[in-house]
Write a protein that holds these residues in place. Structure first.
Motif, PDB file in Angstrom:
ATOM      1  N   GLU A  88       0.887  -1.193   0.111  1.00  0.00           N
ATOM      2  CA  GLU A  88      -0.200   0.102  -0.052  1.00  0.00           C
ATOM      3  C   GLU A  88       0.723   1.318   0.011  1.00  0.00           C
ATOM      4  O   GLU A  88       0.690   2.219  -0.796  1.00  0.00           O
ATOM      5  CB  GLU A  88      -0.872  -0.125   1.070  1.00  0.00           C
ATOM      6  N   GLN A  89       1.786   1.157   0.803  1.00  0.00           N
ATOM      7  CA  GLN A  89       2.766   2.410   0.864  1.00  0.00           C
ATOM      8  C   GLN A  89       3.463   2.772  -0.669  1.00  0.00           C
ATOM      9  O   GLN A  89       3.569   3.781  -0.998  1.00  0.00           O
ATOM     10  CB  GLN A  89       4.013   2.305   1.830  1.00  0.00           C
ATOM     11  N   ASP A  94       3.792   5.588  -5.627  1.00  0.00           N
ATOM     12  CA  ASP A  94       3.696   5.786  -7.018  1.00  0.00           C
ATOM     13  C   ASP A  94       2.789   6.591  -7.503  1.00  0.00           C
ATOM     14  O   ASP A  94       2.359   6.540  -8.733  1.00  0.00           O
ATOM     15  CB  ASP A  94       3.896   4.560  -7.691  1.00  0.00           C
ATOM     16  N   GLY A  95       1.666   7.195  -6.806  1.00  0.00           N
ATOM     17  CA  GLY A  95       0.573   8.212  -7.312  1.00  0.00           C
ATOM     18  C   GLY A  95      -0.868   7.217  -7.327  1.00  0.00           C
ATOM     19  O   GLY A  95      -1.505   8.029  -7.828  1.00  0.00           O
ATOM     20  N   HIS A  96      -0.986   6.277  -6.923  1.00  0.00           N
ATOM     21  CA  HIS A  96      -2.264   5.375  -7.090  1.00  0.00           C
ATOM     22  C   HIS A  96      -2.910   5.695  -5.677  1.00  0.00           C
ATOM     23  O   HIS A  96      -2.588   5.916  -4.613  1.00  0.00           O
ATOM     24  CB  HIS A  96      -2.052   4.123  -7.005  1.00  0.00           C
ATOM     25  N   GLU A  97      -4.313   5.810  -5.804  1.00  0.00           N
ATOM     26  CA  GLU A  97      -5.242   5.976  -4.657  1.00  0.00           C
ATOM     27  C   GLU A  97      -5.511   4.411  -4.487  1.00  0.00           C
ATOM     28  O   GLU A  97      -5.621   3.544  -5.279  1.00  0.00           O
ATOM     29  CB  GLU A  97      -6.744   6.474  -5.114  1.00  0.00           C
ATOM     30  N   GLU A 110      -6.358   3.191  -8.304  1.00  0.00           N
ATOM     31  CA  GLU A 110      -6.752   3.983  -9.236  1.00  0.00           C
ATOM     32  C   GLU A 110      -5.852   5.144  -9.159  1.00  0.00           C
ATOM     33  O   GLU A 110      -5.355   5.730  -8.467  1.00  0.00           O
ATOM     34  CB  GLU A 110      -8.218   4.705  -8.969  1.00  0.00           C
ATOM     35  N   ARG A 111      -5.446   5.633 -10.687  1.00  0.00           N
ATOM     36  CA  ARG A 111      -4.663   6.562 -10.918  1.00  0.00           C
ATOM     37  C   ARG A 111      -4.957   7.114 -12.456  1.00  0.00           C
ATOM     38  O   ARG A 111      -5.354   6.367 -13.300  1.00  0.00           O
ATOM     39  CB  ARG A 111      -3.164   6.329 -11.150  1.00  0.00           C
ATOM     40  N   LYS A 112      -5.370   8.516 -12.338  1.00  0.00           N
ATOM     41  CA  LYS A 112      -5.690   9.230 -13.756  1.00  0.00           C
ATOM     42  C   LYS A 112      -7.063   8.651 -14.131  1.00  0.00           C
ATOM     43  O   LYS A 112      -7.115   8.418 -15.610  1.00  0.00           O
ATOM     44  CB  LYS A 112      -4.740   9.179 -14.448  1.00  0.00           C
ATOM     45  N   GLY A 113      -7.831   7.902 -13.312  1.00  0.00           N
ATOM     46  CA  GLY A 113      -9.155   7.318 -13.729  1.00  0.00           C
ATOM     47  C   GLY A 113      -9.231   6.148 -14.070  1.00  0.00           C
ATOM     48  O   GLY A 113     -10.079   5.534 -14.674  1.00  0.00           O
TER      49      GLY A 113
END
Length: 189
Positions: A88-89, A94-97, A110-113
């Protein structure tokens, strides 16, 4: 590019393999061709120089074999909650939800939809089977996710590897985990 073409194989190999081929071509051309053709012959190795540069660029941050082995040892010693927290960290860095879930997928990224389902709970399994990948693919289709990722340290059966390629399921093993978890791993015991 075909997966087993010479250039594809060289891109996956160490950078110096392509550089050595380029040097060998240049040396042979310089030694064997008439004086008017020496330079042109030596330049015939330029595609291999380009491949060497590309391979070197891709490999510049790749972990060493010792680091990959150490990562595998550390991860095999972890319990699921600790491993899940590390993943998770890394995903958040790396920019993901990141959303945890139960079932065939352990995380939804999720990243950029764009969504990705991640199956990681069986990371210690000695062998990754086809059933796990089929479950992940079914969950991916049901969720309408664009991507899927399987994380595991064990061997892949031939059928499972073929299925993962066919369904475009990304696979992370020790080398990919060493890269993704850089700076997050506890020291080896």
């Amino acid at each position: 590019m075909a997966e087993n073409s010479l250039f594809a194989i060289l891109l996956r190999s160490r950078w110096w393999a392509s550089a050595a081929i380029a040097a060998l071509i240049a040396l042979l051309a310089w030694a064997l061709l008439p004086p008017d053709w020496k330079l042109a012959g030596a330049l015939m190795g330029m595609p291999f120089v380009v491949i060497a540069v590309l391979a070197g660029w891709r490999q510049r941050h790749a972990p060493s074999a010792a680091r990959v082995e150490q990562t595998g040892q550390v991860l095999r010693a972890l319990a699921w909650p600790a491993f899940a927290e590390l993943l998770e960290q890394a995903f958040r860095r790396d920019g993901h939800e990141v959303t945890r879930r139960d079932g065939a997928a352990d995380f939804v990224l999720e990243r950029k939809g764009r969504q990705m389902l991640v199956c990681a709970r069986r990371w210690k399994s000695a062998r990754a089977g086809l059933d796990t990948l089929r479950e992940l693919q079914s969950a991916r289709e049901a969720a309408g996710a664009a991507d899927a990722l399987y994380i595991g340290l064990g061997e892949f059966s031939e059928q499972a590897a073929a299925y993962a390629r066919a369904q475009r399921i990304a696979v992370w093993q020790a080398a990919e985990l060493a890269q993704a978890l850089r700076g997050l791993l506890p020291p080896a015991r």
